[in-house]
Scaffold this motif. Structure first.
Motif, PDB file in Angstrom:
ATOM      1  N   PRO A  20     158.087 126.590  13.735  1.00 46.00           N
ATOM      2  CA  PRO A  20     158.767 126.368  12.447  1.00 46.00           C
ATOM      3  C   PRO A  20     159.945 125.402  12.567  1.00 46.00           C
ATOM      4  O   PRO A  20     160.264 124.690  11.615  1.00 46.00           O
ATOM      5  CB  PRO A  20     159.266 127.759  12.055  1.00 46.00           C
ATOM      6  N   ARG A  21     160.555 125.356  13.740  1.00 45.11           N
ATOM      7  CA  ARG A  21     161.677 124.430  13.937  1.00 45.11           C
ATOM      8  C   ARG A  21     161.239 122.982  13.767  1.00 45.11           C
ATOM      9  O   ARG A  21     162.020 122.130  13.353  1.00 45.11           O
ATOM     10  CB  ARG A  21     162.266 124.598  15.342  1.00 45.11           C
ATOM     11  N   THR A  22     160.007 122.701  14.144  1.00 44.50           N
ATOM     12  CA  THR A  22     159.472 121.341  14.005  1.00 44.50           C
ATOM     13  C   THR A  22     159.379 120.965  12.534  1.00 44.50           C
ATOM     14  O   THR A  22     159.739 119.853  12.139  1.00 44.50           O
ATOM     15  CB  THR A  22     158.076 121.264  14.664  1.00 44.50           C
ATOM     16  N   VAL A  23     158.884 121.907  11.717  1.00 39.52           N
ATOM     17  CA  VAL A  23     158.786 121.649  10.276  1.00 39.52           C
ATOM     18  C   VAL A  23     160.186 121.493   9.681  1.00 39.52           C
ATOM     19  O   VAL A  23     160.439 120.564   8.909  1.00 39.52           O
ATOM     20  CB  VAL A  23     158.026 122.796   9.569  1.00 39.52           C
ATOM     21  N   SER A  24     161.112 122.384  10.082  1.00 37.29           N
ATOM     22  CA  SER A  24     162.486 122.299   9.583  1.00 37.29           C
ATOM     23  C   SER A  24     163.105 120.952   9.929  1.00 37.29           C
ATOM     24  O   SER A  24     163.792 120.336   9.109  1.00 37.29           O
ATOM     25  CB  SER A  24     163.351 123.400  10.197  1.00 37.29           C
ATOM     26  N   GLN A  25     162.863 120.499  11.144  1.00 42.04           N
ATOM     27  CA  GLN A  25     163.408 119.222  11.601  1.00 42.04           C
ATOM     28  C   GLN A  25     162.871 118.079  10.733  1.00 42.04           C
ATOM     29  O   GLN A  25     163.619 117.190  10.321  1.00 42.04           O
ATOM     30  CB  GLN A  25     163.022 118.999  13.063  1.00 42.04           C
ATOM     31  N   ALA A  26     161.574 118.127  10.434  1.00 46.93           N
ATOM     32  CA  ALA A  26     160.968 117.098   9.583  1.00 46.93           C
ATOM     33  C   ALA A  26     161.590 117.133   8.184  1.00 46.93           C
ATOM     34  O   ALA A  26     161.939 116.092   7.613  1.00 46.93           O
ATOM     35  CB  ALA A  26     159.457 117.315   9.497  1.00 46.93           C
ATOM     36  N   TYR A  27     161.749 118.335   7.640  1.00 50.30           N
ATOM     37  CA  TYR A  27     162.302 118.471   6.289  1.00 50.30           C
ATOM     38  C   TYR A  27     163.759 118.021   6.249  1.00 50.30           C
ATOM     39  O   TYR A  27     164.202 117.415   5.278  1.00 50.30           O
ATOM     40  CB  TYR A  27     162.160 119.919   5.791  1.00 50.30           C
ATOM     41  N   ARG A  28     164.513 118.350   7.327  1.00 49.69           N
ATOM     42  CA  ARG A  28     165.921 117.906   7.378  1.00 49.69           C
ATOM     43  C   ARG A  28     166.001 116.387   7.367  1.00 49.69           C
ATOM     44  O   ARG A  28     166.836 115.801   6.685  1.00 49.69           O
ATOM     45  CB  ARG A  28     166.599 118.442   8.646  1.00 49.69           C
ATOM     46  N   GLU A  29     165.119 115.770   8.142  1.00 53.86           N
ATOM     47  CA  GLU A  29     165.082 114.303   8.210  1.00 53.86           C
ATOM     48  C   GLU A  29     164.811 113.717   6.823  1.00 53.86           C
ATOM     49  O   GLU A  29     165.496 112.813   6.357  1.00 53.86           O
ATOM     50  CB  GLU A  29     163.994 113.879   9.208  1.00 53.86           C
ATOM     51  N   ASP A  76     151.378 109.814  20.326  1.00 51.16           N
ATOM     52  CA  ASP A  76     152.485 109.927  21.278  1.00 51.16           C
ATOM     53  C   ASP A  76     153.789 110.395  20.641  1.00 51.16           C
ATOM     54  O   ASP A  76     154.684 110.860  21.330  1.00 51.16           O
ATOM     55  CB  ASP A  76     152.753 108.560  21.937  1.00 51.16           C
ATOM     56  N   ARG A  77     153.899 110.230  19.323  1.00 49.35           N
ATOM     57  CA  ARG A  77     155.194 110.516  18.699  1.00 49.35           C
ATOM     58  C   ARG A  77     155.440 112.017  18.557  1.00 49.35           C
ATOM     59  O   ARG A  77     154.499 112.794  18.456  1.00 49.35           O
ATOM     60  CB  ARG A  77     155.262 109.847  17.318  1.00 49.35           C
ATOM     61  N   PRO A  78     156.730 112.412  18.509  1.00 45.91           N
ATOM     62  CA  PRO A  78     157.035 113.826  18.306  1.00 45.91           C
ATOM     63  C   PRO A  78     156.396 114.348  17.019  1.00 45.91           C
ATOM     64  O   PRO A  78     156.230 113.590  16.055  1.00 45.91           O
ATOM     65  CB  PRO A  78     158.564 113.848  18.179  1.00 45.91           C
ATOM     66  N   LEU A  79     156.051 115.623  17.037  1.00 43.69           N
ATOM     67  CA  LEU A  79     155.330 116.215  15.907  1.00 43.69           C
ATOM     68  C   LEU A  79     156.120 116.099  14.603  1.00 43.69           C
ATOM     69  O   LEU A  79     155.554 115.869  13.538  1.00 43.69           O
ATOM     70  CB  LEU A  79     155.031 117.685  16.185  1.00 43.69           C
ATOM     71  N   TYR A  80     157.457 116.274  14.681  1.00 47.93           N
ATOM     72  CA  TYR A  80     158.224 116.262  13.441  1.00 47.93           C
ATOM     73  C   TYR A  80     158.127 114.894  12.754  1.00 47.93           C
ATOM     74  O   TYR A  80     158.060 114.808  11.532  1.00 47.93           O
ATOM     75  CB  TYR A  80     159.682 116.688  13.687  1.00 47.93           C
ATOM     76  N   LEU A  81     158.044 113.819  13.558  1.00 46.48           N
ATOM     77  CA  LEU A  81     157.907 112.480  12.973  1.00 46.48           C
ATOM     78  C   LEU A  81     156.536 112.290  12.338  1.00 46.48           C
ATOM     79  O   LEU A  81     156.394 111.593  11.337  1.00 46.48           O
ATOM     80  CB  LEU A  81     158.146 111.401  14.031  1.00 46.48           C
ATOM     81  N   GLN A  82     155.532 112.928  12.928  1.00 52.62           N
ATOM     82  CA  GLN A  82     154.202 112.856  12.320  1.00 52.62           C
ATOM     83  C   GLN A  82     154.214 113.511  10.940  1.00 52.62           C
ATOM     84  O   GLN A  82     153.597 113.003  10.002  1.00 52.62           O
ATOM     85  CB  GLN A  82     153.171 113.555  13.206  1.00 52.62           C
ATOM     86  N   ILE A  83     154.941 114.627  10.826  1.00 52.98           N
ATOM     87  CA  ILE A  83     155.024 115.309   9.529  1.00 52.98           C
ATOM     88  C   ILE A  83     155.792 114.432   8.536  1.00 52.98           C
ATOM     89  O   ILE A  83     155.372 114.249   7.390  1.00 52.98           O
ATOM     90  CB  ILE A  83     155.687 116.697   9.677  1.00 52.98           C
ATOM     91  N   VAL A  84     156.916 113.851   8.999  1.00 47.80           N
ATOM     92  CA  VAL A  84     157.715 112.966   8.149  1.00 47.80           C
ATOM     93  C   VAL A  84     156.847 111.822   7.610  1.00 47.80           C
ATOM     94  O   VAL A  84     156.838 111.528   6.412  1.00 47.80           O
ATOM     95  CB  VAL A  84     158.922 112.400   8.942  1.00 47.80           C
ATOM     96  N   ASP A  85     156.086 111.198   8.494  1.00 49.46           N
ATOM     97  CA  ASP A  85     155.244 110.072   8.094  1.00 49.46           C
ATOM     98  C   ASP A  85     154.167 110.479   7.097  1.00 49.46           C
ATOM     99  O   ASP A  85     153.829 109.722   6.193  1.00 49.46           O
ATOM    100  CB  ASP A  85     154.573 109.444   9.325  1.00 49.46           C
ATOM    101  N   GLN A  86     153.633 111.693   7.273  1.00 49.64           N
ATOM    102  CA  GLN A  86     152.563 112.119   6.371  1.00 49.64           C
ATOM    103  C   GLN A  86     153.105 112.387   4.977  1.00 49.64           C
ATOM    104  O   GLN A  86     152.418 112.143   3.990  1.00 49.64           O
ATOM    105  CB  GLN A  86     151.879 113.359   6.939  1.00 49.64           C
ATOM    106  N   VAL A  87     154.339 112.878   4.913  1.00 49.81           N
ATOM    107  CA  VAL A  87     154.953 113.065   3.598  1.00 49.81           C
ATOM    108  C   VAL A  87     155.182 111.702   2.953  1.00 49.81           C
ATOM    109  O   VAL A  87     154.880 111.489   1.786  1.00 49.81           O
ATOM    110  CB  VAL A  87     156.280 113.859   3.708  1.00 49.81           C
ATOM    111  N   ARG A  88     155.678 110.743   3.733  1.00 52.79           N
ATOM    112  CA  ARG A  88     155.874 109.376   3.224  1.00 52.79           C
ATOM    113  C   ARG A  88     154.572 108.784   2.707  1.00 52.79           C
ATOM    114  O   ARG A  88     154.523 108.182   1.643  1.00 52.79           O
ATOM    115  CB  ARG A  88     156.398 108.471   4.341  1.00 52.79           C
TER     116      ARG A  88
END
Lengths: 143, 304
Positions: free
Chosen positions: A50-59, A10-22
């Protein structure tokens, strides 16, 4: 580091990327000063905006987990202490999801916590099956 | 942005009361499309909903019966060629005039039209998509034609891509490769995309705006986040003889088994839940929907 997205999450894609990096930092797949895939590479690989990835990286950059070296790419911060730093948000995410699920089912917090303890006791204090399956060749773990 | 003549408008594409009729059939009815600059806007609708007509009007290949359309602030009717210079267009059908040219020849021909044509990029795309260079355009299969059209649309790096079923006729492997190339393309330069597709799930994570066309009318238009927030699936436990009552107006889909009812409802979750509770139903679970399911909810007949 391999990032995979779950369309049922259910979570936004950028948060999924953030969590996977963590997660990758916690299990040692990613370490201090390791390069991360470029926004372009990860966007192409996952077929995401690409904006989704950028958003994750910015976070992650805002949290000091990664840094951007101009013209060279994105890297894991040099003084990363995954245990102290990354466990808390990761635990928080898992707990949030459990809590939402509990509320939707009309369950109380105490009931939920008690059941989690009971289940953990049934496991005999073993690492959960999913963790051991994923982490082959680990060296002691982060506990 | 590098394109010229941009107006103060934040929209790359906007239409106002756009109408198109073919004889007695209404193809488009008062369409007010708004595609923000830099958006990846996915247009959803069944066959004949008017998607291809909308693309043709934006390309000035057809004239509207009423209303106007602007691309980067340019009126598509009055400045058709200026608009087309800034657009990469994948049409729903193959164009006839160049059938006797080989793919390679047609690409050179197109390169001469566009000052910003990127030869190295065109070669990269041609290889990545497997376009047969020495084949005559008229002899290409449907899928090969699609691949060639994608190269033609992307290689001049236009600020706007109009993609009418860009993966139509491609096999699953090439479809994924084409969408990966599109994601990389978006990372390389700021680009606005308006696309239609029957494979909505494939563009789920590319799309940030969604429009739903039904019988020529734009029945929904919002960001992906708003769609995710305001169209959700509710699993209910209802008392005997429960009727949705005033919820009927927003109820889009319903299936039931015993006292369990599942329905897709539009509105903020908190408000919808309050109304449901007031009607005597107990909300057991609320879940977000995949883009396709949320968009399709606007296409189904209201529950009766």
């Amino acid at each position: 580091m391999l990032v995979t997205l779950d369309s049922r999450d259910d979570r936004p894609l950028y948060l999924q990327i953030v969590d996977q990096v963590r997660r990758a930092l916690l299990d040692g797949t990613l370490r201090a000063e390791d390069p991360l895939p470029s926004v372009r590479e990860l966007a192409g690989e996952l077929v995401v905006n690409p904006r989704t990835v950028s958003q994750a990286y910015r976070e992650l950059e805002g949290e000091g987990v990664i840094y951007i070296r101009r013209g060279q790419g994105t890297f894991v911060a040099p003084n990363i202490h995954p245990d102290r730093r990354e466990r808390r948000p990761l635990v928080r995410g898992v707990a949030e999801r459990a809590l939402i699920e509990a509320r939707r089912n009309g369950l109380g917090v105490e009931e939920l916590v008690t059941m989690i303890r009971e289940l953990a006791a049934e496991d005999g204090g073993e690492r959960s099956p999913s963790t051991t399956a994923v982490r082959s060749g680990e060296e002691g773990g982060a506990a | 942005m590098t394109h010229t003549n941009a107006s103060a408008s934040d929209y790359a594409v906007s239409t106002h009361g756009l109408c198109k009729r073919y004889g007695r059939d209404t193809a488009l009815d008062q369409v007010g499309l708004r595609v923000p600059d830099g958006a990846v806007y996915v247009l959803v609708g069944v066959n004949g909903a008017g998607k291809s007509t909308l693309f043709k009007l934006l390309m000035n290949l057809e004239r509207p019966d009423a209303g106007t359309a602007e691309v980067f602030g340019l009126d598509t009717g009055r400045a058709g060629s200026e608009v087309r210079a800034q657009v990469g267009y994948v049409p729903d059908r193959q164009d006839a005039p160049y059938r006797s040219m080989t793919s390679a020849r047609l690409l050179r021909h197109a390169a001469a039209f566009y000052p910003k044509w990127d030869h190295a990029y065109a070669d990269h795309l041609t290889h990545a998509l497997g376009v047969p260079p020495q084949q005559r355009v008229g002899g290409l299969s449907k899928g090969e034609t699609r691949r060639l059209q994608l190269v033609l649309a992307l290689a001049h790096r236009p600020p706007l891509l109009l993609l009418d079923e860009p993966t139509d006729g491609l096999d699953p492997v090439v479809r994924r490769r084409a969408l990966a190339l599109l994601a990389e393309h978006l990372a390389d330069a700021p680009t606005t995309v308006l696309m239609s597709t029957h494979h909505v799930h494939e563009v789920e994570s590319l799309a940030d705006h969604v429009g739903v066309l039904r019988d020529g009318r734009l029945v929904a238009q919002m960001t992906r986040e708003e769609l995710r927030r305001t169209v959700r699936s509710y699993q209910l436990e209802v008392p005997d003889g429960w009727a949705p009552g005033e919820l009927h107006a927003v109820e889009l889909r319903r299936s039931s088994a015993g006292r369990d009812v599942r329905c897709t409802l539009v509105g903020e979750e908190q408000q919808v839940t309050q109304r449901l509770t007031a009607s005597g139903a107990r909300v057991r679970q609320v879940s977000t929907l995949a883009l396709e399911d949320a968009a399709l909810a606007f296409l189904s007949e209201d529950a009766s």
